[in-house]
Design a protein around this motif. Sequence first.
Motif, PDB file in Angstrom:
ATOM      1  N   THR A  83       7.197  18.471  -1.235  1.00 44.27           N
ATOM      2  CA  THR A  83       6.049  18.980  -0.468  1.00 44.27           C
ATOM      3  C   THR A  83       5.617  17.725   0.269  1.00 44.27           C
ATOM      4  OG1 THR A  83       5.419  20.337  -2.225  1.00 44.27           O
ATOM      5  CG2 THR A  83       3.724  19.549  -0.861  1.00 44.27           C
ATOM      6  N   LYS A  84       5.405  16.387  -0.114  1.00 44.05           N
ATOM      7  CA  LYS A  84       5.130  15.448   0.849  1.00 44.05           C
ATOM      8  C   LYS A  84       6.067  15.311   1.916  1.00 44.05           C
ATOM      9  CE  LYS A  84       4.012  10.370   0.561  1.00 44.05           C
ATOM     10  NZ  LYS A  84       3.893   9.451  -0.120  1.00 44.05           N
ATOM     11  N   GLU A  85       7.236  15.213   1.698  1.00 43.02           N
ATOM     12  CA  GLU A  85       8.422  15.235   2.682  1.00 43.02           C
ATOM     13  C   GLU A  85       8.238  16.272   3.720  1.00 43.02           C
ATOM     14  OE1 GLU A  85      13.133  15.269   3.131  1.00 43.02           O
ATOM     15  OE2 GLU A  85      12.421  14.056   1.425  1.00 43.02           O
ATOM     16  N   ALA A  86       8.096  17.439   3.420  1.00 44.55           N
ATOM     17  CA  ALA A  86       7.803  18.666   4.229  1.00 44.55           C
ATOM     18  C   ALA A  86       6.728  18.425   5.243  1.00 44.55           C
ATOM     19  CB  ALA A  86       7.876  20.045   3.481  1.00 44.55           C
ATOM     20  N   GLY A  87       5.843  18.001   4.763  1.00 48.87           N
ATOM     21  CA  GLY A  87       4.538  17.538   5.620  1.00 48.87           C
ATOM     22  C   GLY A  87       3.518  18.952   5.906  1.00 48.87           C
ATOM     23  N   TYR A  88       3.966  19.783   5.039  1.00 48.60           N
ATOM     24  CA  TYR A  88       3.150  21.019   5.873  1.00 48.60           C
ATOM     25  C   TYR A  88       1.407  21.117   5.393  1.00 48.60           C
ATOM     26  CZ  TYR A  88       7.747  22.881   5.550  1.00 48.60           C
ATOM     27  OH  TYR A  88       9.091  23.295   5.923  1.00 48.60           O
ATOM     28  N   LEU A  89       1.262  20.425   4.305  1.00 47.63           N
ATOM     29  CA  LEU A  89      -0.181  20.281   3.598  1.00 47.63           C
ATOM     30  C   LEU A  89      -1.027  19.482   4.442  1.00 47.63           C
ATOM     31  CD1 LEU A  89       0.411  20.561   0.066  1.00 47.63           C
ATOM     32  CD2 LEU A  89      -0.089  22.381   1.508  1.00 47.63           C
ATOM     33  N   LEU A  90      -2.227  19.709   4.797  1.00 46.22           N
ATOM     34  CA  LEU A  90      -3.272  18.790   5.353  1.00 46.22           C
ATOM     35  C   LEU A  90      -4.252  18.444   4.319  1.00 46.22           C
ATOM     36  CD1 LEU A  90      -3.559  20.901   8.887  1.00 46.22           C
ATOM     37  CD2 LEU A  90      -2.322  18.732   8.483  1.00 46.22           C
ATOM     38  N   ALA A  91      -5.020  19.573   3.799  1.00 48.05           N
ATOM     39  CA  ALA A  91      -5.954  19.215   2.811  1.00 48.05           C
ATOM     40  C   ALA A  91      -5.998  20.206   1.544  1.00 48.05           C
ATOM     41  CB  ALA A  91      -7.240  19.543   3.632  1.00 48.05           C
ATOM     42  N   GLN A  92      -6.660  19.519   0.439  1.00 47.10           N
ATOM     43  CA  GLN A  92      -6.731  20.233  -0.706  1.00 47.10           C
ATOM     44  C   GLN A  92      -8.166  20.213  -0.979  1.00 47.10           C
ATOM     45  OE1 GLN A  92      -4.088  19.029  -3.788  1.00 47.10           O
ATOM     46  NE2 GLN A  92      -5.387  19.958  -5.414  1.00 47.10           N
ATOM     47  N   GLU A  93      -8.506  21.375  -1.505  1.00 49.30           N
ATOM     48  CA  GLU A  93      -9.838  21.392  -2.307  1.00 49.30           C
ATOM     49  C   GLU A  93      -9.805  21.835  -3.637  1.00 49.30           C
ATOM     50  OE1 GLU A  93     -14.149  23.717  -1.749  1.00 49.30           O
ATOM     51  OE2 GLU A  93     -12.738  23.710   0.023  1.00 49.30           O
ATOM     52  N   ASN A  94     -10.354  21.216  -4.791  1.00 49.11           N
ATOM     53  CA  ASN A  94     -10.439  21.832  -6.251  1.00 49.11           C
ATOM     54  C   ASN A  94     -11.883  22.033  -6.754  1.00 49.11           C
ATOM     55  OD1 ASN A  94      -7.892  20.719  -5.617  1.00 49.11           O
ATOM     56  ND2 ASN A  94      -7.818  19.952  -7.663  1.00 49.11           N
ATOM     57  N   GLN A  95     -12.028  23.272  -7.425  1.00 49.15           N
ATOM     58  CA  GLN A  95     -13.353  23.502  -7.971  1.00 49.15           C
ATOM     59  C   GLN A  95     -13.158  24.101  -9.266  1.00 49.15           C
ATOM     60  OE1 GLN A  95     -15.713  26.360  -5.526  1.00 49.15           O
ATOM     61  NE2 GLN A  95     -15.264  25.253  -3.813  1.00 49.15           N
ATOM     62  N   ILE A  96     -13.796  23.626 -10.379  1.00 45.43           N
ATOM     63  CA  ILE A  96     -13.878  24.037 -11.613  1.00 45.43           C
ATOM     64  C   ILE A  96     -15.004  25.300 -11.602  1.00 45.43           C
ATOM     65  CG2 ILE A  96     -14.094  23.757 -13.820  1.00 45.43           C
ATOM     66  CD1 ILE A  96     -11.596  22.455 -12.973  1.00 45.43           C
ATOM     67  N   LEU A  97     -14.709  26.251 -12.208  1.00 43.71           N
ATOM     68  CA  LEU A  97     -15.576  27.493 -12.312  1.00 43.71           C
ATOM     69  C   LEU A  97     -15.720  27.919 -13.431  1.00 43.71           C
ATOM     70  CD1 LEU A  97     -13.965  29.451  -9.192  1.00 43.71           C
ATOM     71  CD2 LEU A  97     -16.068  27.833  -9.239  1.00 43.71           C
ATOM     72  N   THR A  98     -17.049  28.340 -14.106  1.00 38.94           N
ATOM     73  CA  THR A  98     -17.033  28.798 -15.523  1.00 38.94           C
ATOM     74  C   THR A  98     -17.362  30.111 -15.310  1.00 38.94           C
ATOM     75  OG1 THR A  98     -19.454  28.268 -15.262  1.00 38.94           O
ATOM     76  CG2 THR A  98     -17.932  26.495 -16.365  1.00 38.94           C
ATOM     77  N   ALA A  99     -16.811  31.037 -16.296  1.00 36.45           N
ATOM     78  CA  ALA A  99     -16.990  32.506 -16.223  1.00 36.45           C
ATOM     79  C   ALA A  99     -18.455  32.674 -16.970  1.00 36.45           C
ATOM     80  CB  ALA A  99     -15.755  33.129 -17.234  1.00 36.45           C
ATOM     81  N   PRO A 100     -19.005  33.771 -16.445  1.00 37.42           N
ATOM     82  CA  PRO A 100     -20.204  34.200 -17.037  1.00 37.42           C
ATOM     83  C   PRO A 100     -19.757  35.052 -18.261  1.00 37.42           C
ATOM     84  CG  PRO A 100     -19.879  35.459 -15.118  1.00 37.42           C
ATOM     85  CD  PRO A 100     -18.956  34.481 -15.119  1.00 37.42           C
ATOM     86  N   GLY A 101     -20.949  34.949 -19.259  1.00 36.71           N
ATOM     87  CA  GLY A 101     -20.610  35.894 -20.637  1.00 36.71           C
ATOM     88  C   GLY A 101     -20.033  37.008 -20.440  1.00 36.71           C
ATOM     89  N   PHE A 102     -20.320  37.941 -19.540  1.00 35.38           N
ATOM     90  CA  PHE A 102     -19.864  39.274 -19.285  1.00 35.38           C
ATOM     91  C   PHE A 102     -18.381  39.155 -18.672  1.00 35.38           C
ATOM     92  CE2 PHE A 102     -22.213  38.397 -15.185  1.00 35.38           C
ATOM     93  CZ  PHE A 102     -21.204  38.771 -14.433  1.00 35.38           C
ATOM     94  N   PHE A 103     -17.736  38.210 -18.112  1.00 36.69           N
ATOM     95  CA  PHE A 103     -16.476  38.485 -17.771  1.00 36.69           C
ATOM     96  C   PHE A 103     -15.433  37.744 -18.747  1.00 36.69           C
ATOM     97  CE2 PHE A 103     -12.934  36.591 -15.451  1.00 36.69           C
ATOM     98  CZ  PHE A 103     -12.357  37.714 -14.719  1.00 36.69           C
ATOM     99  N   ASN A 104     -14.564  38.878 -19.010  1.00 37.76           N
ATOM    100  CA  ASN A 104     -13.322  38.314 -19.919  1.00 37.76           C
ATOM    101  C   ASN A 104     -12.046  38.702 -19.215  1.00 37.76           C
ATOM    102  OD1 ASN A 104     -11.784  37.675 -21.951  1.00 37.76           O
ATOM    103  ND2 ASN A 104     -12.201  39.642 -23.048  1.00 37.76           N
ATOM    104  N   LEU A 105     -11.204  37.675 -18.708  1.00 34.80           N
ATOM    105  CA  LEU A 105      -9.960  37.956 -17.961  1.00 34.80           C
ATOM    106  C   LEU A 105      -9.028  38.656 -18.974  1.00 34.80           C
ATOM    107  CD1 LEU A 105      -8.278  37.356 -15.366  1.00 34.80           C
ATOM    108  CD2 LEU A 105      -7.614  35.122 -16.474  1.00 34.80           C
TER     109      LEU A 105
END
Length: 107
Positions: A83-105
């Motif tokens: 991936t680094k060698e290919a050089g396609y990526l410019l940026a990455q953003e990460n977020q940790i999300l919590t599920a509300p009590g009513f949501f069940n994957l």
Amino acid sequence: MIFDMRIYTCKPGTVPAQLALYEKYGLSVQTKHLGQPALYGVTETGPINTYVHVWAYENAADREKRRAAMQADPDWAAFLGMTKEAGYLLAQENQILTAPGFFNLKR
């Protein structure tokens, strides 16, 4: 349950090439350690040249354990090098999300 959302921005026109590289070399090793993603998508509106993936974990400790195993895998390191060698990526953003009590994957 927590979700790890990752947003990647690529150089214009390179999203298909980055995803092809990932599908060939990264997908199997990542799913070996993290399981199937809750979502994998390419943006159609909003910030273009981006794709998003979301991983579900039981909790922060589960995320830490699975991601550490993936990071220690030589096949993952090889993919990151490609991936680094290919050089396609410019940026990455990460977020940790919590599920509300009513949501069940459902898996």
